[in-house]
Design an enzyme around this catalytic site. Sequence first.
Site, PDB file in Angstrom:
ATOM      1  CD  GLU A  43      -3.235  -0.996   0.061  1.00  0.00           C
ATOM      2  OE1 GLU A  43      -3.353   0.053  -0.579  1.00  0.00           O
ATOM      3  OE2 GLU A  43      -3.798  -1.789  -0.237  1.00  0.00           O
ATOM      4  CG  ASN A  47      -0.783   5.444  -0.986  1.00  0.00           C
ATOM      5  OD1 ASN A  47      -1.469   5.040  -1.516  1.00  0.00           O
ATOM      6  ND2 ASN A  47      -0.779   5.836   0.570  1.00  0.00           N
ATOM      7  NE  ARG A 101      -5.307   3.738  -8.323  1.00  0.00           N
ATOM      8  CZ  ARG A 101      -4.413   2.733  -8.524  1.00  0.00           C
ATOM      9  NH1 ARG A 101      -4.381   1.959  -7.664  1.00  0.00           N
ATOM     10  NH2 ARG A 101      -3.712   2.709  -9.508  1.00  0.00           N
TER      11      ARG A 101
END
Length: 142
Positions: A43, A47, A101
């Site tokens: 994650e 990002n 997203r």
Amino acid sequence: MIHLEFNNESENEGIARVVTAAYMMRFDPTMEEMADVKTAVSEAVTNCIVHAYEHGEGKIFLDISHKDQCMTITVEDFGIGISDVEKAMEPMYTTKAEEERTGMGFSFMEAFMDKVEVISETGRGTKVIMSRTIGGKEALYG
């Protein structure tokens, strides 16, 4: 300590996960611990890939270290930064809704790690520092 530098290309997210998993093996982690930490790293790196460089090229830095059974993982970029970290860390908040997203990246990091700290400055980049004790009390004292 491990220091890894790679381009913000989506295929490099897998490399970050593998390097993290390899480092974790010294602690004899459970499958759940391994999955949790790999997901948090995924994650954080994702990002950077999606948000940091606004469709341009850039570098992502991964640092992994430990003290006793506590791993510290830092994922850093020198991209556009986050103007409101508190807002960005709210579940379901996303700046890329058109790309479908979910805005759950920071929520997953917080759920799977013991501690998550986000340091960011607009125009200078973002650093995510995560820590997790692997093995619990039995590994520490057993």
